[in-house]
Design an enzyme around this catalytic site. Structure first.
Site, PDB file in Angstrom:
ATOM      1  N   GLU A 181       0.644  -1.879   0.148  1.00  0.00           N
ATOM      2  CA  GLU A 181      -0.016  -0.012   0.113  1.00  0.00           C
ATOM      3  C   GLU A 181       0.882   1.607  -0.467  1.00  0.00           C
ATOM      4  O   GLU A 181       1.605   1.942   1.564  1.00  0.00           O
ATOM      5  CB  GLU A 181      -0.909  -0.319   1.087  1.00  0.00           C
ATOM      6  CG  GLU A 181      -1.935  -1.017   1.376  1.00  0.00           C
ATOM      7  CD  GLU A 181      -2.822  -0.627   2.857  1.00  0.00           C
ATOM      8  OE1 GLU A 181      -2.511   0.013   3.383  1.00  0.00           O
ATOM      9  OE2 GLU A 181      -3.744  -1.705   2.673  1.00  0.00           O
ATOM     10  N   GLU A 233      -5.764  -8.230  -0.588  1.00  0.00           N
ATOM     11  CA  GLU A 233      -6.583  -7.792   0.904  1.00  0.00           C
ATOM     12  C   GLU A 233      -7.888  -6.488   0.705  1.00  0.00           C
ATOM     13  O   GLU A 233      -8.075  -5.703   0.298  1.00  0.00           O
ATOM     14  CB  GLU A 233      -5.178  -6.706   1.443  1.00  0.00           C
ATOM     15  CG  GLU A 233      -5.163  -6.871   3.003  1.00  0.00           C
ATOM     16  CD  GLU A 233      -4.725  -4.939   3.578  1.00  0.00           C
ATOM     17  OE1 GLU A 233      -3.200  -5.488   3.593  1.00  0.00           O
ATOM     18  OE2 GLU A 233      -4.647  -4.597   4.299  1.00  0.00           O
TER      19      GLU A 233
END
Ligand code: MG
Length: 332
Positions: free
Chosen positions: A163, A250
């Site tokens: 991320e 995710e």
């Protein structure tokens, strides 16, 4: 008459053996047996034969903090009892992760990869970092090693940047991704590589305006059902319209901080949307942390074999969905 009887017996024996072996082979067919070497075709992941594939499974937690579930028994349980077609090894880099203890963290990831290969499921190898551009050398070394050792196995999916924060796709993430992709492609010409996108892997629309040149490249979309609503789906649809293949490596059923209520309706909306677009997904997380997104209660056994009382509400809901996806995939 005796000869006739014997022949009939032999024939029946052969028929039964054939039926038994057929049943056995159908039962033991794994996701990797069924789909083989995956590819990206337009906006979809497809099997070796070209059929659309949607993987569904679980992500492990940060490897340096809850590394106890990085073992073969746990992966076996996730494959056989939870029917995961994919698991994700979230290898920490910063915060005492791979950057500090490369051998220790690599060993955990390799245990998960070896177990996934044994079980015939796919494995997302995730460089779990929020500023990976500061760890480019480490990323190249790590993925080059994984590609060299495991690149010939269809099981491997590389996720090179978990991320990114609020950094530019074109100026920061894309150049980083191209450098890591080059390191992987030296050893593995074909397995899928998933690239992180700006703003905690949400701004897939930004990446879709300046995509990476290359084969079998997908892009990361992350969501937490309590925080990310229709507005994020709209961004994702722009990216798909612009031709990107997305992979939800995710997601959580909770708020973005991993805690708060379990948002069942919102999660189902996302599952429906991912089904519509055949987007693969991994749930965060296989962990016994005291937060609602963690699937397990405190001190749940590290070697799997979890009973109902070991599994928290989010884990129960996700497991049910994984069993449903498995039935859909194998028609059982
Ligand atoms: Mg390969």
């Amino acid at each position: 008459m005796v000869v006739f009887m014997r022949k009939t017996k032999q024939t029946l024996g052969l028929i039964f053996s054939f039926l038994f072996l057929t049943a056995l082979s159908a039962q033991s067919q794994t996701p990797v047996d069924k789909f083989g070497q995956l590819k990206v075709s337009a906006t979809n992941i497809v099997s070796e034969k070209g059929d659309t594939v949607q993987l569904a499974g679980m992500s492990l937690f940060w490897s340096q903090w809850i590394g106890k579930y990085y073992n073969k028994h746990c992966i076996e349980w996730l494959a056989t009892d939870w029917k995961c077609s994919v698991v994700r090894a979230a290898m920490a880099v910063n915060h005492q992760g791979y950057a500090t203890n490369p051998r220790k963290e690599l060993k955990k990831v390799e245990k998960v990869i070896d177990a996934a290969i044994d079980q015939g499921i796919y494995v997302v190898v995730d460089f779990h970092e929020h500023a990976a551009e500061n760890f480019l050398d480490e990323a190249k070394t790590f993925f080059s090693h994984i590609a060299q050792k495991y690149g010939s196995y269809p099981n491997i999916i590389y996720e090179i940047y978990n991320e990114p924060l609020k950094v530019s796709w074109s100026e920061t993430i894309k150049p980083y991704s191209e450098a890591v992709i080059a390191a992987i492609r030296e050893h593995d010409p074909d397995n899928i590589i998933v690239c992180g996108t700006p703003n905690w892997s949400q701004n897939v629309d930004e990446a879709s305006l300046d995509p990476i040149n290359g084969k079998n490249i997908a892009y990361t979309l992350h969501f937490y059902a309590g925080t990310h609503k229709e507005w994020l789906i709209e961004k994702a649809e722009v990216a798909i319209e612009n031709g990107l293949c997305l992979f939800v490596t995710e997601y959580g059923t909770t708020d973005a901080n991993g805690d708060g209520p379990v948002y069942a309706d919102e999660t189902r909306m996302w599952w429906d949307w991912m089904d519509k677009h055949h987007i693969s997904h991994c749930n965060w997380s296989v962990a016994d942390k005291e937060e609602s997104s963690a699937a397990l209660i405190k001190r749940a056994p590290k070697r799997g074999k979890w009973k109902e009382h070991h599994i928290k509400p989010s884990g129960k809901m996700v497991k049910e969905e994984l069993l449903r996806k498995h039935r859909e995939m194998f028609g059982e």
